[in-house]
Each structure stands twice: as structure tokens, then as C-alpha cells.
Design a protein around this motif. Structure first.
Motif, PDB file in Angstrom:
ATOM      1  N   GLY A  49       0.828  -1.192   0.000  1.00 57.26           N
ATOM      2  CA  GLY A  49       0.000   0.000   0.000  1.00 57.26           C
ATOM      3  C   GLY A  49       0.861   1.240   0.000  1.00 57.26           C
ATOM      4  N   SER A  50       0.266   2.379   0.312  1.00 58.45           N
ATOM      5  CA  SER A  50       1.019   3.633   0.343  1.00 58.45           C
ATOM      6  C   SER A  50       2.120   3.583   1.386  1.00 58.45           C
ATOM      7  CB  SER A  50       0.070   4.804   0.625  1.00 58.45           C
ATOM      8  OG  SER A  50      -0.933   4.889  -0.358  1.00 58.45           O
ATOM      9  N   SER A  51       1.824   3.048   2.571  1.00 60.75           N
ATOM     10  CA  SER A  51       2.847   2.930   3.612  1.00 60.75           C
ATOM     11  C   SER A  51       3.953   1.971   3.202  1.00 60.75           C
ATOM     12  CB  SER A  51       2.214   2.465   4.928  1.00 60.75           C
ATOM     13  OG  SER A  51       1.349   3.448   5.451  1.00 60.75           O
ATOM     14  N   GLY A  52       3.637   1.056   2.285  1.00 63.71           N
ATOM     15  CA  GLY A  52       4.628   0.118   1.778  1.00 63.71           C
ATOM     16  C   GLY A  52       5.440   0.649   0.620  1.00 63.71           C
ATOM     17  N   GLU A  53       5.264   1.946   0.287  1.00 65.21           N
ATOM     18  CA  GLU A  53       6.020   2.600  -0.789  1.00 65.21           C
ATOM     19  C   GLU A  53       5.862   1.880  -2.127  1.00 65.21           C
ATOM     20  OE1 GLU A  53      10.086   4.184   0.683  1.00 65.21           O
ATOM     21  OE2 GLU A  53       9.465   2.792   2.259  1.00 65.21           O
ATOM     22  N   THR A  54       4.694   1.310  -2.371  1.00 62.28           N
ATOM     23  CA  THR A  54       4.538   0.452  -3.536  1.00 62.28           C
ATOM     24  C   THR A  54       4.851   1.157  -4.852  1.00 62.28           C
ATOM     25  OG1 THR A  54       3.048  -1.110  -4.632  1.00 62.28           O
ATOM     26  CG2 THR A  54       2.053   0.906  -3.756  1.00 62.28           C
ATOM     27  N   VAL A  55       4.494   2.450  -4.973  1.00 65.47           N
ATOM     28  CA  VAL A  55       4.727   3.127  -6.250  1.00 65.47           C
ATOM     29  C   VAL A  55       6.204   3.430  -6.482  1.00 65.47           C
ATOM     30  CG1 VAL A  55       2.424   4.123  -6.331  1.00 65.47           C
ATOM     31  CG2 VAL A  55       4.273   5.420  -5.262  1.00 65.47           C
ATOM     32  N   PHE A  56       7.026   3.290  -5.448  1.00 66.30           N
ATOM     33  CA  PHE A  56       8.460   3.524  -5.585  1.00 66.30           C
ATOM     34  C   PHE A  56       9.222   2.247  -5.941  1.00 66.30           C
ATOM     35  CE2 PHE A  56       6.883   6.692  -2.583  1.00 66.30           C
ATOM     36  CZ  PHE A  56       7.422   7.866  -3.070  1.00 66.30           C
ATOM     37  N   LEU A  57       8.572   1.103  -5.815  1.00 70.21           N
ATOM     38  CA  LEU A  57       9.248  -0.178  -5.972  1.00 70.21           C
ATOM     39  C   LEU A  57       9.145  -0.698  -7.398  1.00 70.21           C
ATOM     40  CD1 LEU A  57       7.924  -1.968  -2.736  1.00 70.21           C
ATOM     41  CD2 LEU A  57      10.020  -0.608  -2.991  1.00 70.21           C
ATOM     42  N   GLY A 280      13.902  -1.450  17.366  1.00 73.86           N
ATOM     43  CA  GLY A 280      14.689  -2.638  17.063  1.00 73.86           C
ATOM     44  C   GLY A 280      13.981  -3.653  16.192  1.00 73.86           C
ATOM     45  N   VAL A 281      12.899  -3.237  15.530  1.00 72.97           N
ATOM     46  CA  VAL A 281      12.133  -4.162  14.693  1.00 72.97           C
ATOM     47  C   VAL A 281      12.756  -4.287  13.310  1.00 72.97           C
ATOM     48  CG1 VAL A 281       9.870  -4.675  13.697  1.00 72.97           C
ATOM     49  CG2 VAL A 281      10.031  -3.590  15.954  1.00 72.97           C
ATOM     50  N   ILE A 282      13.179  -3.160  12.734  1.00 72.40           N
ATOM     51  CA  ILE A 282      13.840  -3.167  11.437  1.00 72.40           C
ATOM     52  C   ILE A 282      15.235  -2.573  11.599  1.00 72.40           C
ATOM     53  CG2 ILE A 282      11.640  -3.032  10.239  1.00 72.40           C
ATOM     54  CD1 ILE A 282      12.202  -0.125   9.583  1.00 72.40           C
ATOM     55  N   ASP A 283      16.098  -2.843  10.648  1.00 78.38           N
ATOM     56  CA  ASP A 283      17.511  -2.482  10.805  1.00 78.38           C
ATOM     57  C   ASP A 283      17.803  -1.010  10.547  1.00 78.38           C
ATOM     58  OD1 ASP A 283      18.159  -5.025  11.556  1.00 78.38           O
ATOM     59  OD2 ASP A 283      18.871  -5.657   9.575  1.00 78.38           O
ATOM     60  N   GLY A 284      16.969  -0.330   9.766  1.00 78.16           N
ATOM     61  CA  GLY A 284      17.258   1.061   9.454  1.00 78.16           C
ATOM     62  C   GLY A 284      16.028   1.769   8.933  1.00 78.16           C
ATOM     63  N   ASN A 285      16.153   3.090   8.772  1.00 79.91           N
ATOM     64  CA  ASN A 285      14.989   3.883   8.358  1.00 79.91           C
ATOM     65  C   ASN A 285      15.098   4.384   6.923  1.00 79.91           C
ATOM     66  OD1 ASN A 285      16.951   5.864   8.665  1.00 79.91           O
ATOM     67  ND2 ASN A 285      15.630   7.293   9.784  1.00 79.91           N
ATOM     68  N   ALA A 286      15.820   3.659   6.086  1.00 85.96           N
ATOM     69  CA  ALA A 286      15.972   4.048   4.684  1.00 85.96           C
ATOM     70  C   ALA A 286      14.621   4.083   3.982  1.00 85.96           C
ATOM     71  CB  ALA A 286      16.907   3.075   3.964  1.00 85.96           C
ATOM     72  N   VAL A 287      14.456   5.068   3.108  1.00 87.29           N
ATOM     73  CA  VAL A 287      13.241   5.215   2.307  1.00 87.29           C
ATOM     74  C   VAL A 287      13.632   5.355   0.843  1.00 87.29           C
ATOM     75  CG1 VAL A 287      11.780   6.179   4.121  1.00 87.29           C
ATOM     76  CG2 VAL A 287      13.263   7.694   2.801  1.00 87.29           C
ATOM     77  N   SER A 288      12.640   5.281  -0.022  1.00 89.21           N
ATOM     78  CA  SER A 288      12.895   5.328  -1.460  1.00 89.21           C
ATOM     79  C   SER A 288      13.101   6.762  -1.942  1.00 89.21           C
ATOM     80  CB  SER A 288      11.705   4.732  -2.214  1.00 89.21           C
ATOM     81  OG  SER A 288      11.415   3.422  -1.787  1.00 89.21           O
TER      82      SER A 288
END
Length: 312
Positions: A49-57, A280-288
Motif C-alpha cells: 500500500g502507500s505505507s509500503g512505498e509500492t509506487v516507488f518499488l 529494534g524491529v527493522i535495521d534502518g529507516n531508509a526510504v525510497s
């Protein structure tokens, strides 16, 4: 006659897509995130969805995300997959891939970029539904596609069995309440799912008759949204209000990013990912790209809100 239960109900977080610094899908972080959502008791997962950055993938990345989510869920809850594309044929391509990868339902918006009107939008959804076997959910998000799905259209498509439900991210709570009433009046036996994406007023939308919620903030505090939903279903509105107030304060993490250099997507997804990294759930906060990750000062502001919410 007993009214059928909605096909999708409860708390259905739109899972974010963890990325590496190089921009590839961080599969292990995604697995941990989905496992945490399941442990919290969510009722479904909305991938891509939008939170999943789908349009960037890329399509390959989308396939990798959905395959990982479906495998990790292992049938414990339904997985609905975003098929967010500008035109009907492109949505069908994603729908075919999603069905192949094990999705339980499909989510599509109105067409975008192309200039369309209500007749084309209705033809779009009817064409999709006639070409796929999985339940089809409409994603009403006019801020992104510049079209608001009308109450009349959604009711008509529900009554005809074209749509299995709606994920409402319009922010138009008046229209959502009217839709609840219209479905009850004109399509009461369809099991139509009425899902609100307005995470700061879930209690109000549940009181109005929503089937459940699709809260982006549910990535950060899924247990809070599960408690909220259960309180609403149980009619404990005082508890629901208190939980919603806590979550609404937590939602202030989206204000952590500097508005002078960021806009909606960076502020929302960036804040959710930053919070998940701090937890500590995910390794980093990188975004597209062209989004940017939150910096140290912004991250500190997210940390403060997590502490105030009792998560750190």
C-alpha cells in the motif's frame, strides 16, 4: 436472515517495506515486522500500500515483498495486496502476479495520471472484477489519485458484487458515514468491508459502523490498535477513547520531520520506519528516492513520542 460478516475486518496494518541503504528490500527486517504484527493479534496484513512505498518499488521488488509477507504470515490471517497502477491493464498485470504469489485479496485505486471521469472509473473496477477471481477492494485515496470515489458508485458496485470492500483514506469522514448507511440500506447482504484508514479517529469510525481499520501507525503500535478495536467491538467506548487518545498523541511522530525539507510521504513513512528502527524491529529507516530518511534531530523527536506512549 443474518447479515454476512465482512470478508476483511479488524486491524489490517498497511505494512511498511524495510529497505537497505542500497535501496534493496530488507527481507529479514520485513519478516520480523510481520511476525511482530501477527504476535500483536492483527486480523490481516495489507502489503504494497502507500505505507509500503509500492509506487516507488520495481515489479521485482513488489513480488519479493509480497512473497515474503505471504510466506511469513503462513495463512494465519488474510493478506491483501495493493495493485496500485494508473490504468486497468497495468492493474491486471499486478493482480495476476499477486494471485500467483498467494494474496487473498486485491486492492486498487481509481485510474490516475490519465484523465478519467466517473464512467471510466466504474468501467475500471468492473473490468478488474470480471478478470480476477480474488476479492477486489477499492482504495479511496484522492490525495494521491485526485479522484474521490463517490458514495453512489461504491454502493452500486457493492450491491452488484463487484467490490468486496473499501479502504477509505479520503479523510472525508462525512462521506464514510454516509457510505456505512448506504451499504446498510442498499447492499446489506454483501458482507462489504468498510475499512477506515483514518488512524486518529478509528474509535469514531467504528462507532459509525466501520468493519475495521488500516492504520499506518499500526506498524509502530499494532497492539494498541488491537486493544482499540477490541474495546470498540465490546462496546467499551471509554476504554476505546483512552486508547485512541494515546495513539493520536503517538501519531505526532509524523510531525518530527522538518516541513521545510519534507512532505507527506517522507513525514509519514519516514517517521514509521524511524520508530520501528528505534524499537529494534527493522535495521534502518531508509526510504525510497526522492524521499529522504529522518536525520538525528528528527529521530530524537520520534524517540520522545515513543517514550511518551510507553513504547520505549
Amino acid at each position: 436472515m443474518t447479515t454476512p460478516a465482512p470478508r476483511i475486518a479488524g486491524v489490517v496494518p498497511p505494512v511498511v517495506t524495510p529497505l537497505t541503504e542500497e535501496g534493496t528490500v530488507d527481507v529479514r527486517s520485513l519478516e520480523r515486522l510481520v511476525e511482530r504484527l501477527l504476535a500483536a493479534g492483527v486480523d490481516g496484513i495489507f502489503a504494497l500500500g502507500s505505507s509500503g512505498e509500492t509506487v516507488f518499488l520495481t515489479d521485482n521488488q513488489r513480488d519479493q515483498v509480497l512473497e515474503t509477507v505471504v510466506k511469513t504470515v503462513g495463512g494465519a490471517v488474510p493478506v491483501i495486496a495493493g495493485c496500485i497502477e494508473p490504468t486497468t491493464r497495468r492493474v491486471l498485470d499486478r493482480a495476476e502476479a499477486s494471485a500467483r504469489l498467494g494474496a487473498d485479496g486485491l486492492v486498487a485505486t481509481a485510474p490516475f495520471y490519465a484523465i478519467v471521469g466517473p464512467h471510466e472509473i466504474e468501467r475500471h473496477f468492473r473490468s478488474l472484477a470480471s478478470s480476477v477471481e480474488l476479492p477486489l477492494f477499492a482504495y479511496d485515496i484522492p490525495v494521491c489519485v485526485h479522484t474521490k470515489l463517490s458514495t453512489d458508485l461504491l454502493t452500486r458496485l457493492a450491491a452488484a458484487g463487484v467490490l468486496a470492500g473499501v479502504k477509505d483514506s479520503s479523510g472525508d469522514d462525512v462521506a464514510f458515514r454516509q457510505l456505512v448507511l448506504r451499504i446498510a440500506e442498499r447492499a446489506p447482504d454483501t458482507g462489504f468491508s468498510l475499512l477506515t484508514g483514518h488512524e486518529v479517529v478509528v474509535d469514531a469510525m467504528m462507532l459509525a459502523g466501520a468493519s475495521g481499520s488500516v492504520p499506518g501507525l499500526g506498524n509502530v503500535d499494532p497492539a494498541g490498535y488491537v486493544r482499540l478495536h477490541r474495546a470498540c467491538v465490546g462496546g467499551d467506548w471509554d476504554t476505546a477513547r483512552r486508547e485512541q487518545d494515546r495513539l493520536t498523541r503517538l501519531f505526532r511522530i509524523v510531525d518530527a520531520a522538518d516541513p521545510a525539507t519534507t512532505a507527506g510521504a517522507t513525514r509519514g513513512v519516514g517517521a514509521f520506519k524511524t520508530a520501528l528502527a528505534l524499537l529494534g524491529v527493522i535495521d534502518g529507516n531508509a526510504v525510497s528516492l526522492p524521499l529522504r530518511p529522518l536525520d538525528a534531530d528528527e529521530t530524537a523527536r520520534v524517540r520522545t513520542q515513543l517514550e511518551l506512549a510507553g513504547l520505549l
